[in-house]
Scaffold this motif. Sequence first.
Motif, PDB file in Angstrom:
ATOM      1  N   GLN A 195       0.821  -1.211   0.000  1.00  0.00           N
ATOM      2  CA  GLN A 195       0.000   0.000   0.000  1.00  0.00           C
ATOM      3  C   GLN A 195       0.853   1.259   0.000  1.00  0.00           C
ATOM      4  OE1 GLN A 195      -1.955  -0.557   3.729  1.00  0.00           O
ATOM      5  NE2 GLN A 195      -2.348  -2.706   3.219  1.00  0.00           N
ATOM      6  N   PHE A 196       0.222   2.359  -0.392  1.00  0.00           N
ATOM      7  CA  PHE A 196       0.791   3.691  -0.206  1.00  0.00           C
ATOM      8  C   PHE A 196      -0.360   4.653   0.017  1.00  0.00           C
ATOM      9  CE2 PHE A 196       0.062   3.238  -4.718  1.00  0.00           C
ATOM     10  CZ  PHE A 196      -0.409   4.477  -5.129  1.00  0.00           C
ATOM     11  N   SER A 197      -0.060   5.847   0.516  1.00  0.00           N
ATOM     12  CA  SER A 197      -1.097   6.824   0.856  1.00  0.00           C
ATOM     13  C   SER A 197      -0.957   8.076   0.017  1.00  0.00           C
ATOM     14  CB  SER A 197      -1.005   7.211   2.335  1.00  0.00           C
ATOM     15  OG  SER A 197      -1.238   6.096   3.166  1.00  0.00           O
ATOM     16  N   LEU A 198      -2.106   8.646  -0.340  1.00  0.00           N
ATOM     17  CA  LEU A 198      -2.164   9.951  -1.017  1.00  0.00           C
ATOM     18  C   LEU A 198      -3.250  10.778  -0.349  1.00  0.00           C
ATOM     19  CD1 LEU A 198      -2.038   8.888  -4.797  1.00  0.00           C
ATOM     20  CD2 LEU A 198      -0.201   9.945  -3.475  1.00  0.00           C
ATOM     21  N   GLN A 199      -2.960  12.037  -0.093  1.00  0.00           N
ATOM     22  CA  GLN A 199      -3.963  12.931   0.473  1.00  0.00           C
ATOM     23  C   GLN A 199      -4.738  13.606  -0.659  1.00  0.00           C
ATOM     24  OE1 GLN A 199      -4.682  13.172   3.737  1.00  0.00           O
ATOM     25  NE2 GLN A 199      -3.151  11.544   4.005  1.00  0.00           N
ATOM     26  N   ARG A 200      -6.052  13.481  -0.637  1.00  0.00           N
ATOM     27  CA  ARG A 200      -6.878  14.105  -1.675  1.00  0.00           C
ATOM     28  C   ARG A 200      -6.777  15.618  -1.558  1.00  0.00           C
ATOM     29  NH1 ARG A 200     -12.977  12.098  -2.631  1.00  0.00           N
ATOM     30  NH2 ARG A 200     -11.778  10.200  -3.090  1.00  0.00           N
ATOM     31  N   PRO A 201      -6.628  16.327  -2.686  1.00  0.00           N
ATOM     32  CA  PRO A 201      -6.506  17.793  -2.615  1.00  0.00           C
ATOM     33  C   PRO A 201      -7.789  18.440  -2.094  1.00  0.00           C
ATOM     34  CG  PRO A 201      -6.683  17.064  -4.891  1.00  0.00           C
ATOM     35  CD  PRO A 201      -6.489  15.830  -4.074  1.00  0.00           C
TER      36      PRO A 201
END
Length: 202
Positions: A195-201
């Motif tokens: 997994q990896f994480s991304l913050q939604r704009p």
Amino acid sequence: MQLDFSRLSALEAYRWLASTVTPRPIAWVSSLSREGVSNLAPFSFFQVISDDPPSLMINVGSRDDGSLKDTLRNVQDTGELVIQLVSFAQAEAMNASAAHLPHGISEFSHCGIASLSSALVRPPRVAGAPVAFECRLLEVQPFPRATPNCHLIFVEVLLAHIDDAVLNEQGRIDPQRLDLVGRLGGSQYCRTRDQFSLQRPA
């Protein structure tokens, strides 16, 4: 490379779609026949489609001879089913339950898969499944309507059983502990632990 799907056979189209639209979650569906025989089968054309009402959709293809699969027949007859998500620990059992057995033979018994009673519906659920959704049938749609080769089953989630072992300290799902398998093309699968994480704009 370009693929003109109008020039592909149904099998070729399936192979390209199934190997590119990945990973796909697996619905491990338990149901009961009118006679009370339990059935268990996996389907990877499956998705959540609404949160109000909480609804899921499963695509159940017809058999090669055009006959209906037991899962579809059972759900149409009884209006109830349980959808399990498949952990890596249960991948072999899930695969075993995909075998084409004669009508009236339970995959639970044939494959040695333990079951538990459900709370709100009659079909049993898979013991040890990290998540199991008890569901009620909303509707079945033959697709495509003119010459159907599959049926879309829309269901409402009534109750979820979530194994405490897959929850974090805040009582939320921990993807590492959940450790589901996803369907790729051919005989390939993947696990959800990478997994990896991304913050939604904003």
